[in-house]
Design a protein around this motif. Structure first.
Motif, PDB file in Angstrom:
ATOM      1  N   TYR A 303       0.844  -1.210   0.000  1.00 34.81           N
ATOM      2  CA  TYR A 303       0.000   0.000   0.000  1.00 34.81           C
ATOM      3  C   TYR A 303       0.877   1.257   0.000  1.00 34.81           C
ATOM      4  O   TYR A 303       0.643   2.201  -0.754  1.00 34.81           O
ATOM      5  CB  TYR A 303      -0.898  -0.027   1.235  1.00 34.81           C
ATOM      6  CG  TYR A 303      -1.921   1.084   1.308  1.00 34.81           C
ATOM      7  CD1 TYR A 303      -3.158   0.949   0.685  1.00 34.81           C
ATOM      8  CD2 TYR A 303      -1.668   2.255   2.007  1.00 34.81           C
ATOM      9  CE1 TYR A 303      -4.110   1.961   0.759  1.00 34.81           C
ATOM     10  CE2 TYR A 303      -2.604   3.263   2.089  1.00 34.81           C
ATOM     11  CZ  TYR A 303      -3.829   3.109   1.465  1.00 34.81           C
ATOM     12  OH  TYR A 303      -4.764   4.119   1.549  1.00 34.81           O
ATOM     13  N   GLN A 306       2.667   1.667  -3.258  1.00 30.23           N
ATOM     14  CA  GLN A 306       1.748   2.091  -4.308  1.00 30.23           C
ATOM     15  C   GLN A 306       1.526   3.603  -4.255  1.00 30.23           C
ATOM     16  O   GLN A 306       1.148   4.227  -5.239  1.00 30.23           O
ATOM     17  CB  GLN A 306       0.413   1.351  -4.169  1.00 30.23           C
ATOM     18  CG  GLN A 306      -0.349   1.186  -5.482  1.00 30.23           C
ATOM     19  CD  GLN A 306      -0.689   2.482  -6.170  1.00 30.23           C
ATOM     20  OE1 GLN A 306      -1.352   3.339  -5.593  1.00 30.23           O
ATOM     21  NE2 GLN A 306      -0.243   2.650  -7.413  1.00 30.23           N
TER      22      GLN A 306
ATOM     23  N   TYR B  78      -4.167  -5.338  -9.291  1.00 29.75           N
ATOM     24  CA  TYR B  78      -2.896  -5.630  -8.623  1.00 29.75           C
ATOM     25  C   TYR B  78      -1.764  -5.863  -9.622  1.00 29.75           C
ATOM     26  O   TYR B  78      -0.610  -5.493  -9.365  1.00 29.75           O
ATOM     27  CB  TYR B  78      -3.052  -6.850  -7.705  1.00 29.75           C
ATOM     28  CG  TYR B  78      -3.914  -6.582  -6.491  1.00 29.75           C
ATOM     29  CD1 TYR B  78      -3.854  -5.349  -5.847  1.00 29.75           C
ATOM     30  CD2 TYR B  78      -4.782  -7.540  -5.990  1.00 29.75           C
ATOM     31  CE1 TYR B  78      -4.642  -5.091  -4.741  1.00 29.75           C
ATOM     32  CE2 TYR B  78      -5.572  -7.286  -4.881  1.00 29.75           C
ATOM     33  CZ  TYR B  78      -5.499  -6.057  -4.270  1.00 29.75           C
ATOM     34  OH  TYR B  78      -6.273  -5.795  -3.162  1.00 29.75           O
ATOM     35  N   PHE B 114      -2.183   5.248  -9.940  1.00 34.92           N
ATOM     36  CA  PHE B 114      -2.757   5.267  -8.590  1.00 34.92           C
ATOM     37  C   PHE B 114      -3.845   4.214  -8.492  1.00 34.92           C
ATOM     38  O   PHE B 114      -4.713   4.120  -9.360  1.00 34.92           O
ATOM     39  CB  PHE B 114      -3.360   6.646  -8.303  1.00 34.92           C
ATOM     40  CG  PHE B 114      -3.978   6.790  -6.933  1.00 34.92           C
ATOM     41  CD1 PHE B 114      -3.254   7.341  -5.887  1.00 34.92           C
ATOM     42  CD2 PHE B 114      -5.290   6.384  -6.696  1.00 34.92           C
ATOM     43  CE1 PHE B 114      -3.826   7.476  -4.623  1.00 34.92           C
ATOM     44  CE2 PHE B 114      -5.866   6.512  -5.438  1.00 34.92           C
ATOM     45  CZ  PHE B 114      -5.132   7.069  -4.402  1.00 34.92           C
ATOM     46  N   LEU B 115      -3.799   3.435  -7.425  1.00 36.69           N
ATOM     47  CA  LEU B 115      -4.853   2.446  -7.173  1.00 36.69           C
ATOM     48  C   LEU B 115      -5.657   2.861  -5.947  1.00 36.69           C
ATOM     49  O   LEU B 115      -5.100   3.031  -4.858  1.00 36.69           O
ATOM     50  CB  LEU B 115      -4.234   1.060  -6.934  1.00 36.69           C
ATOM     51  CG  LEU B 115      -5.197  -0.028  -6.442  1.00 36.69           C
ATOM     52  CD1 LEU B 115      -6.302  -0.303  -7.454  1.00 36.69           C
ATOM     53  CD2 LEU B 115      -4.440  -1.325  -6.119  1.00 36.69           C
ATOM     54  N   SER B 116      -6.947   3.037  -6.144  1.00 35.93           N
ATOM     55  CA  SER B 116      -7.839   3.217  -5.002  1.00 35.93           C
ATOM     56  C   SER B 116      -8.255   1.812  -4.561  1.00 35.93           C
ATOM     57  O   SER B 116      -8.926   1.095  -5.295  1.00 35.93           O
ATOM     58  CB  SER B 116      -9.057   4.042  -5.424  1.00 35.93           C
ATOM     59  OG  SER B 116      -9.995   4.074  -4.376  1.00 35.93           O
ATOM     60  N   PHE B 117      -7.800   1.425  -3.375  1.00 32.71           N
ATOM     61  CA  PHE B 117      -7.934   0.034  -2.934  1.00 32.71           C
ATOM     62  C   PHE B 117      -9.373  -0.324  -2.561  1.00 32.71           C
ATOM     63  O   PHE B 117     -10.107   0.495  -1.999  1.00 32.71           O
ATOM     64  CB  PHE B 117      -7.045  -0.224  -1.708  1.00 32.71           C
ATOM     65  CG  PHE B 117      -5.596  -0.392  -2.029  1.00 32.71           C
ATOM     66  CD1 PHE B 117      -4.849   0.663  -2.537  1.00 32.71           C
ATOM     67  CD2 PHE B 117      -4.951  -1.602  -1.822  1.00 32.71           C
ATOM     68  CE1 PHE B 117      -3.500   0.516  -2.827  1.00 32.71           C
ATOM     69  CE2 PHE B 117      -3.605  -1.769  -2.107  1.00 32.71           C
ATOM     70  CZ  PHE B 117      -2.882  -0.707  -2.619  1.00 32.71           C
ATOM     71  N   PRO B 120      -8.859  -0.443   1.801  1.00 31.87           N
ATOM     72  CA  PRO B 120      -7.703   0.378   2.187  1.00 31.87           C
ATOM     73  C   PRO B 120      -7.080  -0.114   3.492  1.00 31.87           C
ATOM     74  O   PRO B 120      -7.786  -0.522   4.416  1.00 31.87           O
ATOM     75  CB  PRO B 120      -8.309   1.772   2.351  1.00 31.87           C
ATOM     76  CG  PRO B 120      -9.548   1.746   1.506  1.00 31.87           C
ATOM     77  CD  PRO B 120     -10.083   0.354   1.623  1.00 31.87           C
ATOM     78  N   LEU B 121      -5.759  -0.083   3.535  1.00 35.18           N
ATOM     79  CA  LEU B 121      -5.033  -0.652   4.679  1.00 35.18           C
ATOM     80  C   LEU B 121      -4.958   0.345   5.832  1.00 35.18           C
ATOM     81  O   LEU B 121      -4.888   1.550   5.616  1.00 35.18           O
ATOM     82  CB  LEU B 121      -3.613  -1.027   4.264  1.00 35.18           C
ATOM     83  CG  LEU B 121      -3.376  -2.369   3.564  1.00 35.18           C
ATOM     84  CD1 LEU B 121      -3.738  -3.522   4.488  1.00 35.18           C
ATOM     85  CD2 LEU B 121      -4.157  -2.515   2.277  1.00 35.18           C
ATOM     86  N   GLU B 188      -9.272   7.453   0.446  1.00 34.08           N
ATOM     87  CA  GLU B 188      -8.620   7.081  -0.820  1.00 34.08           C
ATOM     88  C   GLU B 188      -8.759   8.214  -1.839  1.00 34.08           C
ATOM     89  O   GLU B 188      -7.812   8.543  -2.562  1.00 34.08           O
ATOM     90  CB  GLU B 188      -9.242   5.793  -1.389  1.00 34.08           C
ATOM     91  CG  GLU B 188      -8.979   4.547  -0.564  1.00 34.08           C
ATOM     92  CD  GLU B 188      -7.530   4.089  -0.616  1.00 34.08           C
ATOM     93  OE1 GLU B 188      -6.791   4.374   0.351  1.00 34.08           O
ATOM     94  OE2 GLU B 188      -7.133   3.462  -1.613  1.00 34.08           O
TER      95      GLU B 188
END
Lengths: 348, 279
Positions: A303, A306, B78, B114-117, B120-121, B188
């Motif tokens: 994360y 990224q 991913y 950019f990755l919007s998860f 989110p962690l 995010e």
């Protein structure tokens, strides 16, 4: 004073066949080449206003081989006293604790308050053994911040034996970077009711360094609160040891005692040994212990990467955040920052 | 109405797409992302997730990827962003004429991906603002641009937070720790607006959002639509696409794009279900 040859001193050292030292084999870690085995070292004390110090005899508080040896080789015990009701401004700084045996006794009288900063660091190939005895009188407060940062071939044992009367407060924060062998041991005897103790610490080890953080807390009075949280970070072929024990006696009703040890293994060649123990004889208490050993969360690392944060920086940020929790409750901003800066320097 | 800072306004804060983007601007006019015959396996080859997957996303377009559970939508996100555990056995991914698969995750982020998860962690112990300033400055530094000072960063963060109705207190807390699902998704979008990426992949950003939060998030995403920016929106449901209208909608099934259509196609899918197209 006792007189012995270095090899004879070493033969008295604790070793791995003794339960309390089974992961910290002092006898095997020391050689006659280590300087300080048979001599005393005079601690350098920077005394704040109102705090007195005089040479005297050792008090009979500590037990065990290492405090006994310290008392045997040190010609005097340095007696430090904080008088009744004095809220000492500025810390008592203690350093020059390397290359020999040292013996100190600190008494914080009723209602008084003292901050200590201890620095355990020195040159190569030194053997150091400190015996610190502390008496906290009723309603007194002691904050003890300990930094240990020795060369990788130094051996150090530092034992603090703290007797606490009712309603006294102990806040202890330790930061250790290990050595060939380092053992930082704290023994707290809570002798009255309403004692509050925080005993937090962190160790960060690389190479073949070894740190042992051992704590033993005896709680004899009621309504005592004890918090212990030790964080470990190990990499390369280093070894971290945590031993914690809370002994809650029958009279210690309404004790609230929590112990945690959490370790991060940053490589698969490291070793962490942990033994959290509770021994409880009172029936109305809240006691808990926990122990975790793991690695950095790869999902979190991804994360962060990224978002553009390089891998090494991501790892150091996560590690720093992990360690910093041990110092969250330290309410002296300068001390806290000083500890965190040392952590950051280690991670850099 | 544009509720968020436009790219042109970003110059005020010392942020711009900079030399990196100027250099690549001519390439933006063509394809931004080209995925060619991509095959991906997981679990050391035990399972094939994508097989013969093709997709072209030109700059300035928003493409939606829809599909049933387990179709490989998240795997696609991913693989694009470089997560470990996904092995590409065949095919290529070209991003702005560069081989994306050769790049580390942080290099892809610096290149504007950019990755919007979907989930989110949480990062205990790392305050949100510290995390974001570190990320933004790491990207600026890697692009050879000047880092943002603390006051300038704070000014910009506060401005974006206000537009997203994020309370200032949330920014002081450790990233995503104790946040609700909706708050995490909003965070995010907050990161997206701060980092101003060139290509955005949104992995089920609508899941866990109530209707008001969905609108706020969609407004944020729409504010970033521009002729220089591409987007890939992965979603199960058509409702997000009511707010973020895509140029194209693709159905991912059987490891590849089974069928494609325009924005209205999403409504058809909602009515017919995926089975019709995935069979």
């Amino acid at each position: 004073m006792i007189h012995m040859q270095p090899d004879a001193v070493i033969s008295h050292f604790p070793h791995k066949r003794m339960e309390a030292w089974k992961w910290t084999d002092l006898r095997m870690s020391v050689s006659e080449e280590h300087m300080g085995l048979t001599r005393a070292v005079t601690p350098r004390l920077t005394l704040p206003d109102g705090v007195s110090c005089s040479p005297g005899n050792r008090h009979h508080g500590s037990s065990g081989v290492m405090p006994t040896l310290a008392a045997g080789f040190a010609p005097v015990c340095w007696n430090i006293r904080v008088p009744t009701g004095l809220n000492v401004q500025g810390p008592l700084r203690i350093d020059n604790l390397s290359g020999g045996h040292a013996c100190m006794f600190i008494r914080v009288d009723k209602g008084a308050s003292l901050d200590i900063e201890e620095y355990h660091q020195g040159p190569d190939r030194r053997f150091s053994n400190m015996d610190l005895q502390v008496h906290l009188a009723e309603g007194s407060r002691l904050r003890r911040v300990v930094v240990q940062n020795d060369p990788g071939n130094a051996v150090r044992v530092a034992t603090a034996c703290i007797a606490a009367e009712k309603h006294s407060i102990l806040e202890q924060y330790m930061l250790s970077f290990g050595g060939a062998l380092s053992r930082l041991e704290t023994r707290l005897y809570s002798e009255g009711e309403g004692i509050e103790a925080t005993m937090n610490g962190a160790y960060l080890l690389d190479g073949r360094r070894h740190t042992d953080m051992t704590g033993h807390v005896e709680i004899a009075g009621s309504h005592c609160t004890v918090r212990q949280s030790v964080k470990g970070v190990v990499t390369d072929k280093s070894r971290g040891v945590f031993q914690g024990k809370f002994h809650v006696k029958q009279a210690a009703q309404h004790t609230d005692a929590r112990m945690r040890h959490d370790a991060l293994m940053l490589s698969d060649t490291t070793e962490v040994r942990a033994r959290p123990e509770l021994e409880i004889y009172a029936d109305d208490v809240a006691c808990a212990h926990g122990n975790t050993i793991g690695a950095l969360d790869e999902n979190v690392l991804f994360y962060m990467r990224q978002r553009g944060i390089p891998q090494a920086r991501s790892r150091s940020m996560l590690t720093e955040a992990f360690v910093a929790e041990a110092f969250d409750d330290l309410d002296d901003a300068a001390s806290k920052q000083s500890l965190l800066t040392r952590v950051q320097e280690w991670l850099a | 109405m544009q509720a968020f800072p436009k790219l042109s306004e970003a110059w005020e804060f010392g942020i711009n797409l900079g030399k990196h983007d100027e250099t690549l601007q001519s390439k933006d006019e063509a394809l931004m992302l080209k995925i060619n015959n991509l095959s991906v396996v997981v679990n050391n080859g035990e399972a094939t997730i994508l097989s013969g997957f093709n997709l072209d996303v030109p700059a300035g377009e928003v493409h939606a990827i829809m599909g049933p559970n387990g179709a490989g939508k998240s795997t696609l996100s991913y693989v694009l962003t470089g997560r470990d555990g996904y092995d590409v056995t065949e095919g290529s991914v070209t991003y702005r004429d560069e081989n994306l698969l050769d790049m580390e995750p942080e290099e892809r982020a610096v290149a504007g991906l950019f990755l919007s998860f979907q989930y989110p962690l949480e990062i205990p112990g790392v305050p949100t603002l510290t995390f974001l300033r570190t990320a933004l400055n790491a990207q600026l530094r890697a692009r050879g641009q000047e880092e943002l000072s603390a006051p300038d960063f704070m000014k910009r963060a506060r401005s974006v937070a206000k537009e997203l109705r994020i309370k200032p207190d949330m920014l002081k807390r450790p990233l995503n720790v104790g946040f609700s699902g909706g708050e995490k998704k909003r965070m995010e979008i907050f990161q997206m607006l701060l980092l101003e990426p060139a290509f955005i992949v949104m992995d089920e950003t609508d899941s866990g959002l109530d209707i008001d939060a969905l609108r706020v998030v969609a407004d944020g995403v729409n504010a970033l639509r521009s002729p220089e920016r591409g987007m890939l929106i992965i979603t199960h449901y058509q409702r997000l696409l009511d707010y973020i209208v895509p140029n194209k909608v693709h159905v991912l099934a059987g490891g590849k794009i089974a069928v494609s259509g325009d924005a209205d196609f999403a409504r058809t899918l909602e009515a017919d279900g995926y089975d019709t197209y995935a069979a």
